[in-house]
Enzyme design. Structure first.
Site, short mmCIF file in Angstrom:
data_model
loop_
_atom_site.label_atom_id
_atom_site.label_comp_id
_atom_site.label_asym_id
_atom_site.label_seq_id
_atom_site.Cartn_x
_atom_site.Cartn_y
_atom_site.Cartn_z
CG ASP A 1 -2.04 1.05 1.03
OD1 ASP A 1 -2.39 1.42 0.18
OD2 ASP A 1 -2.82 1.43 2.07
CG ASN B 1 -7.87 -2.02 -5.08
OD1 ASN B 1 -7.11 -2.88 -4.98
ND2 ASN B 1 -8.13 -0.89 -4.34
C1 IPE Z 1 -5.56 -2.77 -0.36
O1 IPE Z 1 -5.22 -1.50 -0.40
C2 IPE Z 1 -5.54 -3.53 -1.66
C3 IPE Z 1 -4.27 -3.61 -2.18
C4 IPE Z 1 -3.11 -3.45 -1.53
C5 IPE Z 1 -4.16 -4.32 -3.39
P1 IPE Z 1 -6.25 -0.10 -0.33
O2 IPE Z 1 -5.47 0.88 -0.69
O3 IPE Z 1 -7.27 -0.53 -1.84
O4 IPE Z 1 -7.10 -0.28 0.91
P2 IPE Z 1 -7.83 0.62 1.68
O5 IPE Z 1 -9.11 1.05 0.75
O6 IPE Z 1 -7.04 1.82 1.81
O7 IPE Z 1 -8.33 -0.13 2.91
C1 IPE Z 2 -1.45 0.33 -3.45
O1 IPE Z 2 -1.39 1.67 -3.27
C2 IPE Z 2 -1.76 -0.20 -4.95
C3 IPE Z 2 -3.09 -0.75 -5.03
C4 IPE Z 2 -3.89 -0.82 -3.99
C5 IPE Z 2 -3.71 -1.19 -6.25
P1 IPE Z 2 -2.54 2.69 -3.25
O2 IPE Z 2 -2.85 2.92 -4.78
O3 IPE Z 2 -3.62 2.15 -2.59
O4 IPE Z 2 -1.81 4.06 -2.80
P2 IPE Z 2 -2.45 4.87 -1.69
O5 IPE Z 2 -3.03 4.22 -0.54
O6 IPE Z 2 -3.49 5.70 -2.22
O7 IPE Z 2 -1.32 5.64 -1.43
MG MG Z 3 -3.93 2.39 -0.65
#
Ligand code: IPE
Ligand code: IPE
Ligand code: MG
Length: 246
Positions: free
Chosen positions: A21, A69
């Site tokens: 993340d 997602n």
């Molecule tokens: C969790 O991250 C999913 C992945 C790392 C693929 P998100 O960034 O989508 O999670 P939330 O929504 O902040 O909990």
């Molecule tokens: C994790 O990074 C990747 C996926 C969930 C696909 P994020 O895209 O969630 O990055 P933040 O949480 O917005 O920084």
């Molecule tokens: Mg995230």
């Protein structure tokens, strides 16, 4: 002594799972688009995969795309899918060189056919590799996984393949996408968020949880070593007393 050399090879977590993340925030801090963060995140995937294989970790599972997602802006979803295809094409060599078998869990049918095809191709080409299993969680949601398992089990009950009184934890486990994987020993989440976000709910029942402020594109081999060392300093009691263990 270097961090890597401080790790006890006989007490390695057998299965490490990572919620990768912070790609978006990493890019934002640099004044760049979220896509740049996702692209940079692939470098961490490569580094961590190699580090786990080198150490002798047997299973690494990476949360790459959740069922939730799909609700992101269409353009971001497209970018992520495109990145997935290019990474699979590019990194098959890393997998072969390191004798790593690729596996995928999730609602894979929901992926665009090009992603599905590329994924299946790499899975097929690496299926006899033995050193480590790398599992990508794609279009993955733990509640969906448990729901699917329940449907399968109900079907089998209906057709007299399973009798309800025989349903136990083993049978439930055998109907999850992760049926061939051991329980998670160490769950890592980067970016400072301290939540599970619908990842491997059943499989982390007794996992050690490790949260770090490091954003995923900055997560290096050294950060992985720090997480493993932290894990090795814990006492896993599984409900017993400390005295019973020693
Ligand atoms: C969790 O991250 C999913 C992945 C790392 C693929 P998100 O960034 O989508 O999670 P939330 O929504 O902040 O909990
Ligand atoms: C994790 O990074 C990747 C996926 C969930 C696909 P994020 O895209 O969630 O990055 P933040 O949480 O917005 O920084
Ligand atoms: Mg995230």
């Amino acid at each position: 002594m270097e961090l890597k050399d401080q790790i006890h090879k006989d007490q390695l977590p057998k299965h490490i799972a990572i919620i990768m993340d912070g790609n978006g925030r990493w890019a934002k801090q640099k004044g760049r688009l979220r896509a740049f963060g996702h692209e940079s995140g692939t470098k961490s995937v490569k580094a961590v995969t190699e580090a786990c294989a080198e150490l002798g970790v047997q299973h690494l599972t990476l949360y790459a795309f959740s069922t939730e997602n799909w609700n992101r802006p269409k353009l971001e979803v497209q970018t992520l899918m495109r990145l997935l295809i290019s990474s699979l094409k590019k990194e098959i060599k890393t997998l072969q060189d390191n004798n790593i078998k690729l596996n995928a869990i999730g609602n894979l049918q929901a992926l665009p056919s090009k992603v599905h095809k590329e994924l299946q191709d790499v899975i097929d080409k690496t299926k006899t590799n033995k050193r480590m299993t790398l599992t990508l969680a794609l279009s993955y949601g733990s509640r969906l996984e448990i729901t699917d398992a329940l449907k399968d089990i109900c079907d089998k009950v209906k057709n007299n393949i399973i009798s309800p009184e025989n349903i136990d934890e083993y049978i439930i486990n055998q109907h999850l996408y992760t049926r061939n994987l051991p329980d998670v020993d160490l769950l890592i989440r980067t970016s400072g968020e301290q939540r599970i976000s619908n990842f491997l709910l059943w499989q982390i029942a007794y996992a050690e949880l490790y949260f770090t402020e490091v954003l995923w594109p900055d997560f290096s081999k050294e950060d992985l070593y720090i997480a493993i060392l932290n894990y090795q300093n814990r006492e896993r009691r599984f409900g017993k007393t400390s005295e019973q263990l020693s």
